[in-house]
Structures are given as structure tokens and as C-alpha cells.
Design an enzyme around this catalytic site. Structure first.
Site, PDB file in Angstrom:
ATOM      1  N   HIS A 187      38.814  48.665  10.741  1.00 31.70           N
ATOM      2  CA  HIS A 187      39.193  48.387   9.367  1.00 31.70           C
ATOM      3  C   HIS A 187      38.705  47.010   8.963  1.00 31.70           C
ATOM      4  CE1 HIS A 187      41.556  48.596   5.693  1.00 31.70           C
ATOM      5  NE2 HIS A 187      41.846  47.332   5.903  1.00 31.70           N
ATOM      6  N   ASP A 226      54.066  52.455   1.443  1.00 32.64           N
ATOM      7  CA  ASP A 226      53.111  51.372   1.216  1.00 32.64           C
ATOM      8  C   ASP A 226      52.478  51.493  -0.166  1.00 32.64           C
ATOM      9  OD1 ASP A 226      51.210  49.174   1.888  1.00 32.64           O
ATOM     10  OD2 ASP A 226      49.786  50.809   1.642  1.00 32.64           O
ATOM     11  N   ARG A 265      54.109  45.046  -5.547  1.00 29.38           N
ATOM     12  CA  ARG A 265      53.726  43.671  -5.195  1.00 29.38           C
ATOM     13  C   ARG A 265      52.620  43.166  -6.112  1.00 29.38           C
ATOM     14  NH1 ARG A 265      51.616  44.804   0.240  1.00 29.38           N
ATOM     15  NH2 ARG A 265      50.907  42.652   0.212  1.00 29.38           N
ATOM     16  N   SER A 296      51.051  46.434   5.503  1.00 33.21           N
ATOM     17  CA  SER A 296      50.423  47.391   4.590  1.00 33.21           C
ATOM     18  C   SER A 296      49.163  47.992   5.225  1.00 33.21           C
ATOM     19  CB  SER A 296      50.089  46.672   3.284  1.00 33.21           C
ATOM     20  OG  SER A 296      49.274  47.453   2.460  1.00 33.21           O
ATOM     21  N   LYS A 340      48.748  52.073   7.329  1.00 33.36           N
ATOM     22  CA  LYS A 340      47.784  53.123   6.980  1.00 33.36           C
ATOM     23  C   LYS A 340      46.914  53.509   8.183  1.00 33.36           C
ATOM     24  CE  LYS A 340      47.048  50.593   3.366  1.00 33.36           C
ATOM     25  NZ  LYS A 340      46.886  49.907   2.085  1.00 33.36           N
TER      26      LYS A 340
END
Ligand code: URA
Ligand code: CA
Length: 440
Positions: free
Chosen positions: A82, A161, A168, A183, A187
Site C-alpha cells: 500500500h 472507516d 473526519r 484507517s 482496509k
């Protein structure tokens, strides 16, 4: 249990229990706890922070708020990668195939681009017919057969999330380390990863502008991984300028194919080899980074990585011939150079502005509903440290619709800083593992 007490406890600097964390995540997901109370709690967390245990338990609660991908029928250790987001970041298109060719199964959920950052799915749709809505059986089948598959994120992945992030975003509580780390990790974990390699960007074009903040985010995410029993390694890397030369969907695909052909920009190749090496180590296909790199360089040199990319494109409905002949990918009608107005050395390239220039040309989405033009974008001609003469091209715009060319040109010119001297920034700033932080 009352939400009011949880808010007050955190407001006063207390540590939330597992039950309190689960209570508010469950209650918020199913609509029993209203936005205004969760907003207040987010602000309390923003100021009072959460410790490692609270952060890991928040992450786990968000994972359990929805569907968890069951990838247990895939053979081997599934290592996901990621990136915290960059401009012109084409790494997935290169890292996926070379890691798969080395025997690490790649079962990837990706997103579409929004705003000035691109998305892997959009890039792959440069291949006519490319399918990302794979039924789960086909997704898993492809990973077991050819080693790699990529799908869009399912709607019900970490729904807590999704709600929290949207909240947020409008309550000035995005930039808290625990909340960002939770967050992102929720995922990854919900999409079935056994192990995770994170590319944490740092610099003007990144979420975290300073190295100190970037290493802290990397540490927070690695600690979540350790707590939730997902082996996690983070690499902190430069985003003081775009990665590689191409920004735009088909242009980035062509750049990725260049790298798979053993060519392409040095920074992009280096970052891909670094991330892929960590993935091979976590996937237990190499004992050390050094051993992994030898394997991966051979995979590129032999053409095995390019062949894997072609197999992957074919398995998802694209024409593998386009991988061998990338000129068949979408191409823009016109190429318009952006010329330097002064001489010197390139000292900065504001990645976000370059991304916005690409967006203006149609390479990205202004809103979720916008349609993108796969052919258009920008090819940089100069990077930080390169000498430039007035009148020389800094970049070339690839254009179909000329309406925004003037605006894009102005943006791009402003993105470039030119001074008397400058050095190319160091690409890899360091590595964060569960038991160590190494800064280069
Ligand atoms: N990206 C995410 O997915 N979540 C955040 O909170 C920030 C960036
Ligand atoms: Ca690029």
C-alpha cells in the site's frame, strides 16, 4: 455504556477500553450513535491521542465492522502493498507482476483515482476490455493459476472507516496518526492480507510533509500490524517530486512497461525493486533484501515480469499484445511542450500541482462522477537536479481537449522551482520494521 462517558473520558486524557472502542464503532456503523457525538470523540482523540493498544483495537473494530475477504483458499502468504498516495505512482503495475513471477501470490484490491492522485484501476482500464468486477471465485482462481489478480474494493469493506473518514474530512480531524494508520490498515486487513508492505510517502507531495511525521506514521502502522499479527514493513520514500516521468493513465502504463522491459526511469525502477524485495522477504521467497533483489533483477532481465503482466492483462479481459506493443494503448491527439522561462537547475517540483495540471487536462476526476480521458497527461522532461536552459521543455502535455491547456501550462510552470544549484533528493529515506527503524 453511554457515548457521552466515552467522549468525556477521552477528552480528559483517559485510555479507552476494548469494550468502549467496540461500542462506539459498532454503534456508529449501524447508525445508533449520531455524527455529532462521533465528531466530538474524533476531536478528543485528535488532541489527547491514542496509544498503541487503543490504535490496534480501533483498527480491529473497523475491520470487523464489515465483510472480511476470505482468501484462505489462495496458496501461500498473501503480501499486500500500500502506498500512502503520490503523484505518478505507477509502482503497483510493476511490483505486482514481478512479485507474482517470484512466487508470492498477489491478490490486490485497488481504488480509482480521485482529485490529483491517480488510481491503479483507471490506469489498467487503458487496456480496452479490462475487467475489475471479478466474481470472488474467478479472482481467487486467477491468483492460484497465474499468481496475480486485481479487483475493485467491495462496497462493504471496513464500512466504519468509510463513515469515519467522511466525517473526519469535514471536521478537521484527518491528520491524527492513530486515525490515519487505523484507517489504512483496517482496509488492508479486511481485504485479506497476511502481510503488508507500506510505502509511506514524505515531502511536499505527500500527506506527511516532514520525515519526522512520516516515520511516526510508518511506526504507527507497523505497530498495528504487529498487534494484529500481520507481518508489516514500512519503507519511507520521497514525494518531493513526482515518481518517474509520466503522469496520466495510459502514459503511466507505458512507463511501467518500460520498467518491465529493463528500461524506464531510475527512481521508479529503484522504488519498485525496494518494495518488491520487502514483499519477497515477507512472502518467504527470499531470506534477505539482497537475495530478493537478485531474484527480482533476473525476473526483469529475463522478461518474466513483462510476460506475467501480459498474462494478467489477458486473464482480466485485455489484449496481451498491447503489452508487447504499447503504442496500441490510447494516445492523445497533440503534444504541447511547456518551456522554461529561465535558466538554472531544477530545485523543486511540486507534485500536487503537477497532479492538478494532469487533472485539468482530463487525466483525473474532479468528482467521483467525472469521466477521465485515459490518453492525456504529462511527461516530465526535467527532474530535480537537472540543468535547464530558458526555452527548453520542462515537460510535454499530452492533450485531446485544448480548453484547459493554458491553465495547465501555468500550473506546471509554477510547480517548477529553478535555482542556481540543487541535488536530486534521496529516494529511500528508511525502513521501519516491528523491532527496528533504520534511517538512511
Ligand atoms: N488515507 C486513508 O485511507 N485514510 C486516512 O485517514 C488518510 C489517508
Ligand atoms: Ca510516473
Amino acid at each position: 455504556m453511554r457515548m457521552y462517558d466515552i467522549i468525556m473520558k477521552k477528552r480528559n486524557g483517559g485510555e479507552l477500553t476494548t469494550e468502549e472502542i467496540n461500542f462506539f464503532i459498532e454503534g456508529y456503523t449501524n447508525g445508533e450513535i449520531p455524527d455529532y457525538q462521533v465528531s466530538a470523540l474524533m476531536m478528543a482523540i485528535y488532541f489527547q491521542k491514542m496509544n498503541t493498544r487503543e490504535t490496534a483495537e480501533l483498527t480491529q473494530a473497523m475491520v470487523e465492522s464489515g465483510e472480511i475477504m476470505d482468501l484462505s483458499s489462495i496458496h501461500g502468504i498473501k503480501v499486500d502493498k500500500h502506498s500512502t498516495g503520490g503523484v505518478g505512482d505507477t509502482t503497483t503495475l510493476i511490483v505486482g507482476p514481478i512479485v507474482a513471477a517470484a512466487g508470492v501470490p498477489v491478490a490486490k484490491m485497488s481504488g480509482r483515482g480521485l482529485g490529483h492522485t491517480g488510481g491503479t484501476i483507471d490506469k489498467l482500464e487503458s487496456f480496452a476490455g479490462f475487467q475489475v468486477d471479478l466474481p470472488i471465485e474467478k479472482f481467487i482462481g486467477n491468483v492460484n493459476e497465474i499468481g496475480i489478480a486485481l479487483a475493485g474494493q467491495t462496497a462493504n469493506l471496513a464500512p466504519a472507516d468509510k463513515k469515519l473518514y467522511a466525517l473526519r474530512d469535514v471536521t478537521a480531524t484527518v491528520d491524527n496518526l492513530s486515525l490515519i494508520a487505523g484507517s489504512i490498515m483496517s482496509k488492508k486487513i479486511a481485504s485479506g492480507a497476511d502481510a503488508i508492505v507500506l510505502d509511506v510517502k514524505t515531502g511536499s507531495g505527500a500527506f506527511m510533509k516532514t520525515e519526522e511525521d512520516s516515520f511516526a506514521l510508518a511506526r504507527a502502522m507497523v505497530d498495528i500490524g504487529t498487534h494484529t499479527k500481520r507481518n508489516t514493513i514500512a519503507v519511507v520514500t520521497d514525494m518531493d517530486q513526482p515518481l518517474g516521468y509520466a503522469i496520466g493513465n495510459a502514459l503511466e502504463v507505458k512507463e511501467a512497461i518500460d520498467v518491465l522491459n529493463g528500461k524506464g526511469p531510475e527512481d521508479l525502477r529503484e522504488l519498485c525493486l525496494t518494495l518488491a524485495s520487502q514483499m519477497l522477504v515477507l512472502g518467504e521467497k527470499a531470506a534477505t533484501d539482497t537475495e530478493a533483489r537478485v531474484i527480482l533483477e533476473e525476473i526483469i532481465a529475463s522478461g518474466a515480469g513483462l510476460q506475467k503482466f501480459a498474462d494478467f492483462v489477458e486473464a482480466q479481459g485485455g489484449d496481451p499484445e498491447w503489452v508487447k506493443n504499447p503504442d496500441r494503448l490510447p494516445t492523445a491527439a497533440r503534444e504541447i511542450p511547456v518551456l522554461a522561462t529561465q535558466s538554472g537547475v531544477v530545485s523543486s517540483i511540486e507534485a500536487e500541482s503537477v497532479g492538478i495540471a494532469g487533472l485539468l487536462l482530463g487525466a483525473g476526476r474532479e468528482t467521483k462522477a467525472s469521466k477521465i480521458d485515459l490518453a492525456v497527461g504529462i511527461l516530465l522532461k526535467k527532474k530535480i537536479g537537472d540543468p535547464v536552459e530558458a526555452g527548453e521543455a520542462l515537460a510535454v502535455l499530452h492533450v485531446n481537449d485544448e480548453a484547459k491547456v493554458e491553465e495547465a501550462t501555468a500550473r506546471l510552470r509554477k510547480a517548477y522551482g529553478i535555482s542556481e544549484s540543487a541535488e536530486s533528493p534521496k529516494l529511500i529515506k528508511g525502513i521501519v520494521r516491528s523491532d527496528e527503524t533504520i534511517k538512511f
